[in-house]
Structures are given as C-alpha cells and as structure tokens.
Design a protein around this motif. Structure first.
Motif, PDB file in Angstrom:
ATOM      1  N   VAL A   1       0.990  -1.278  -0.082  1.00  0.00           N
ATOM      2  CA  VAL A   1       0.010  -0.111   0.027  1.00  0.00           C
ATOM      3  C   VAL A   1       0.914   1.120   0.132  1.00  0.00           C
TER       4      VAL A   1
ATOM      5  N   VAL B   1      -8.152  -5.234   1.294  1.00  0.00           N
ATOM      6  CA  VAL B   1      -9.395  -4.196   1.215  1.00  0.00           C
ATOM      7  C   VAL B   1     -10.165  -3.794   2.467  1.00  0.00           C
TER       8      VAL B   1
ATOM      9  N   ARG C   1      -4.793   2.401   3.680  1.00  0.00           N
ATOM     10  CA  ARG C   1      -5.680   1.483   3.221  1.00  0.00           C
ATOM     11  C   ARG C   1      -5.981   1.349   1.797  1.00  0.00           C
ATOM     12  N   TYR C   2      -6.460   0.213   1.198  1.00  0.00           N
ATOM     13  CA  TYR C   2      -6.895   0.234   0.020  1.00  0.00           C
ATOM     14  C   TYR C   2      -8.616   0.326   0.161  1.00  0.00           C
TER      15      TYR C   2
ATOM     16  N   GLU D   1     -11.987   0.211  -2.412  1.00  0.00           N
ATOM     17  CA  GLU D   1     -12.779  -0.096  -3.497  1.00  0.00           C
ATOM     18  C   GLU D   1     -13.937   0.720  -3.673  1.00  0.00           C
TER      19      GLU D   1
ATOM     20  N   LEU E   1      -9.873   1.299  -7.429  1.00  0.00           N
ATOM     21  CA  LEU E   1      -9.103   1.085  -6.040  1.00  0.00           C
ATOM     22  C   LEU E   1      -8.248   2.306  -5.893  1.00  0.00           C
ATOM     23  N   TYR E   2      -8.576   2.830  -4.783  1.00  0.00           N
ATOM     24  CA  TYR E   2      -8.033   3.936  -4.342  1.00  0.00           C
ATOM     25  C   TYR E   2      -6.948   3.666  -3.104  1.00  0.00           C
ATOM     26  N   ARG E   3      -6.057   4.421  -3.065  1.00  0.00           N
ATOM     27  CA  ARG E   3      -5.143   4.324  -1.642  1.00  0.00           C
ATOM     28  C   ARG E   3      -5.812   5.390  -0.916  1.00  0.00           C
TER      29      ARG E   3
END
Length: 492
Positions: free
Chosen positions: A278, A406, A428-429, A431, A436-438
């Motif tokens: 991550v 996730v 974190r990831y 969704e 998909l975001y960090r």
C-alpha cells in the motif's frame, strides 16, 4: 566482650567474564574466591563458555588452569577452538594451561585431585581453575558424604587461595544434590524447540553474594563464541527521559505535515499500518530522507536490502543513495530468518548510540513477532524498546502489516503493538465504484491535533504525495463504503 561496632565488611568486586551479555545477567560478572557449576547437556556450550572466560581473563593478564578428567584430548579441544575468534594462540600453554588429571583421579581418588589442584594451582599462579568433568568426580566418590566433603574442601581451597573455580558437568542431578547446595553459583545451559526451530538459553539458578537477573535468557554460539542476550525488559531499569522539545520532525510529505500540525512530535513513535504494497515503506523512506548530519538516520529492515532500497528510492525521486554514500543514513538489513528478538533489539540500540541516530525507520515490526520464542513477551518487549529509543531522543517510524487488503469485518484488528505507538497512521485500499483508491487516515497523534478525515494519496515519480480529502465515503476505513454516496469525488 568483643566490640564489633567497627566491623564493616565490603562486598566483593565482580570480575567480568568477557562473555557478551553474561556480565549483564550476573550484574557485573563472577565473584572471586567462589565455586560455580556450569551444567548442560552435550553440545550446549559448556566447554566454549569456559574457554572464552579463560582467554578473556588471559587478555587482562590473568592465568588459568584448565583441568580435564573424562573429556576430549587437549589436541582435539584446541583444534576445535581454532575456529573461535576469542582463541589467541599466544596464551595457549602459557596464560591458559591445559592438563589432564584423569590418571590421578583413577589412582588417588578425590583426595588426590585436591592435592593436585593445591600443587598445580599454586605453580601456575592461576586465578581461574576449570574442572571439565564434574560427573567423573561424582562417579569416583566412595559415597555422597565423600563427594559432599570434596565440594566443601574445594570451596575452602578457593577462598584461601583466592581463585575462582568453574565445575563443568553434563550430569542431570538437580538442586537437591549436595554439589548444588554447597557451591556459590549455578549456571544452567540448555536448548529447547519452538516447532521447527531450536534455540539455546542460559539460566542462572543460583548466585550467592550478588543480585542477578533470573529467568531464561536466549544465547547463541557462533564463530565469535558464546553470547547471551539478556531479556530486554529485565535489564533496562529506570530510564531517564530525553529532554522534551516542542519540535516537529517532517514526514518528508508536505501535505501530510499539514494535517498533523507540522510533523511528527520529537522522540515519539509512529506506526504505519496497512496491507502489503500500500505504500508504508515509501512513506518511511520519505521520512528517513529528511535526515541530516545533525539528525542522522537509520533504516532497520527485514525485507529489502540497501541495494533494493536505493533502486526504489531512485524511482521515487528520493535522494536515499546520496545520503547513504555520505553517511547521513545507514541501512541495516536482516533476512527474516531464525533471529532472536533480544538480539535484534541489542543491534538497534547499539547502532543508535554509535551514530547518535535521531531518525529511525524500522520496516517490519512484524519480524519481532516472528523472532519471539514466547509471544506473550512481545508487548513488554516492544514497550521497553520504544521507551529506550525515546530516552535516546530518537523519533521512530515503524511499519506493521494489516492482513486484510481491502477491508472486511476484521479490518482494524492489528497487532497489540498499536497500543504502544503514540501516533498511528492507517494506510488502506478502498474500492469505490469499481476503482481502487489508496487512502490515509490519522487514527492517533500524541499531544497533537490532526485532521480527522480520510485522504487519498498517490505513489509515483514524485514519491509519496497526499491528495485531497475524500468526501462522502463513509465506511472507507472499515472497508464497507456506501457506494451509492460516492458522487463528488475528492477535493481539487
């Protein structure tokens, strides 16, 4: 009537053994004029330990007499010791004299051994006598009473002559046996298994005339010889806190510094927690790349060596390679193999003190759990380690894996070490709408305010970059976002 009012006995001075870690366990070393039993099974390190003490004392100008009974020949013994770095051939046969007394034991019994020690100990002017094979004396004693009298006479001899005596034995006799009740000290060397791993330990079972650190202490035998790793939480004692300063250390990420009111508080500990890949290591490298000659940095990691870290930092536009070459930053790498947690802690503390490190990045606090023989110690161990680092004025960032990638119902259940960290940053990831975001969120910050929002961040050529605040993304931290409310994106 005798007036004893002026009598003031002084405590005997400890004599260092020269065995790393053992003197810390013994609170200074062995006591003179004393008799000690070193007990352990075959291969536990009794002979190596005793010889290491002999050669350490020889380097200080002392003389030793090493007496063998039913043991390997001196030629074989010395040949095996050649692989040990403490072995110095200039002392063998001069300051450390090897002799066999087996024939004397066989013909003259225990009384003959006492006469032999009296005669040869004086001739060699030995301040240390090692008797390798106490079990042979047990077997040749006419009775338990005769053996008890021998041990008593041996103690009297040590006191009168002023020497220290080590008795090596692989006997399994216990504390009820006369030799253990009559001697001044008892060191037990042992080994045990933790599933697939075998580990060594040393335990002081008895030590008259001085305090000592009880319990098991992990040990090792390498080409350097015998080494003891005292339990960190047992040897630390009272710690003096570093002078606190109203100072912030930059994370190396401008936007992140802004949301935590200027940076990480001085001499605090920060936990970067999140799933693999991550960006925890990237954020840690950003922090360490703000090191300077006034604030030296140290990377202590388990998964990437200096070469790989250089390549990663270069791809991110960080000047880590230049800082390593100039000595501003050092990298210590250990493969996550069968290391001991106290061994790792010792190395970290030694490196910190050697260079006056002020920025420390420990990449993989989880490795300490893997190195733990008893995981129940982990909380106390990490608490002590972080307390020592704070007292040294070190600002520490370390990473911990979060199992879920996730999210899910157990998404925030990470190691209990989080209770020790003064600052916690959660990466974190998330969704959202098939993308998909960090994300980054501050969960805890010691004595400091912070923005209680979730931010998006990016990894790329510019390193770790914090984006805008994410809106209407309830549930991102728990891994259960309400996707129907995602419209609105992030701040520009």
């Amino acid at each position: 009537m005798t007036d004893n009012s002026t009598y003031s006995p002084t405590a005997p001075t400890h004599v260092p053994t020269g065995v790393p870690g053992l003197d810390a366990v013994l609170k200074g070393g062995l006591l003179p004029r004393a008799v000690y039993i070193v007990q352990g099974g075959p291969g536990e390190g009794k002979t190596i330990l005793a010889n290491q003490i002999c050669y350490s004392w020889a380097a200080r100008g002392e003389r030793s007499l090493y007496v063998t009974l039913l043991a390997e020949t001196h030629h074989r013994l010395l040949r095996h010791l050649q692989n040990m770095r403490f072995m110095d051939n200039q002392f063998a046969g001069t300051s450390v004299v090897y002799e066999s007394a087996f024939d004397i034991l066989r013909t003259d019994g225990l009384e003959g051994i006492l006469r032999y020690l009296t005669r040869n100990g004086k001739r060699q002017q030995a301040s240390l006598i090692v008797i390798d094979g106490l079990f042979a004396l047990e077997e040749n004693a006419a009775s338990e009473r005769a053996f008890r009298e021998f041990i008593n006479d041996l103690s009297i001899y040590a006191d009168v002559v002023g020497c220290t005596i080590l008795l090596l034995t692989n006997s399994k006799r216990d504390s009820g046996s006369p030799e253990f009740t009559m001697v001044d000290g008892w060191l037990h060397l042992g080994s045990d298994e933790d599933q697939f791993r075998t580990y060594r330990y040393l335990q002081v079972r008895k030590f008259r005339g001085s305090d000592f650190i009880s319990g098991r202490h992990m040990s090792s035998i390498t080409s350097d010889g015998f080494r003891v790793f005292p339990r960190l939480e047992a040897v630390t004692g009272e710690l003096e806190s570093a002078n606190m300063r109203d100072e912030r250390l930059s994370t190396g990420v401008a936007g992140l510094d802004d949301i935590i009111q200027g940076g990480i508080p001085f001499s605090s500990t920060t936990l970067l927690v999140g799933p693999t890949g991550v960006g925890k290591t990237t954020l840690g490298l950003s922090f360490i790349c703000d090191s300077s000659e006034a604030e030296p940095g140290l990377i202590f990691g388990f998964y990437e060596d200096a070469h790989r870290l250089r390549r990663r930092a270069k791809a991110l536009g960080l000047e880590l390679g230049t800082m390593i070459d100039s000595g501003v930053v050092e990298v210590v790498h250990h493969s996550p193999t069968e290391l001991l947690q106290d061994q790792l802690a010792e190395e970290i503390i030694e490196e910190v003190r050697r260079r006056g490190v002020k920025r420390l990045f420990i990449d993989g606090i989880d490795a300490f759990k893997q190195a733990a023989v008893n995981e129940q110690r982990l909380g106390r161990f990490v608490s002590t380690l972080t307390a020592i680092l704070r007292c040294e004025g070190v600002t520490t960032v370390f990473t911990a894996e979060l199992a879920e990638i996730v999210g899910g119902e157990h998404g925030l259940q990470f190691a209990a070490v989080s209770a020790i960290a003064e600052n916690i940053i959660l990466l974190r990831y998330a969704e959202l709408e098939s993308r998909l975001y960090r994300t980054l969120a501050i969960l805890k910050m010691r004595e400091s305010g912070f923005d209680p929002y979730v931010y998006e961040f990016y990894l790329g050529e510019g390193g770790f970059k914090l984006g805008g605040r994410m809106e209407r993304t309830e549930g991102v931290v728990t891994g259960q976002p309400h996707r129907q409310t995602v419209t609105g994106g992030r701040d520009a």
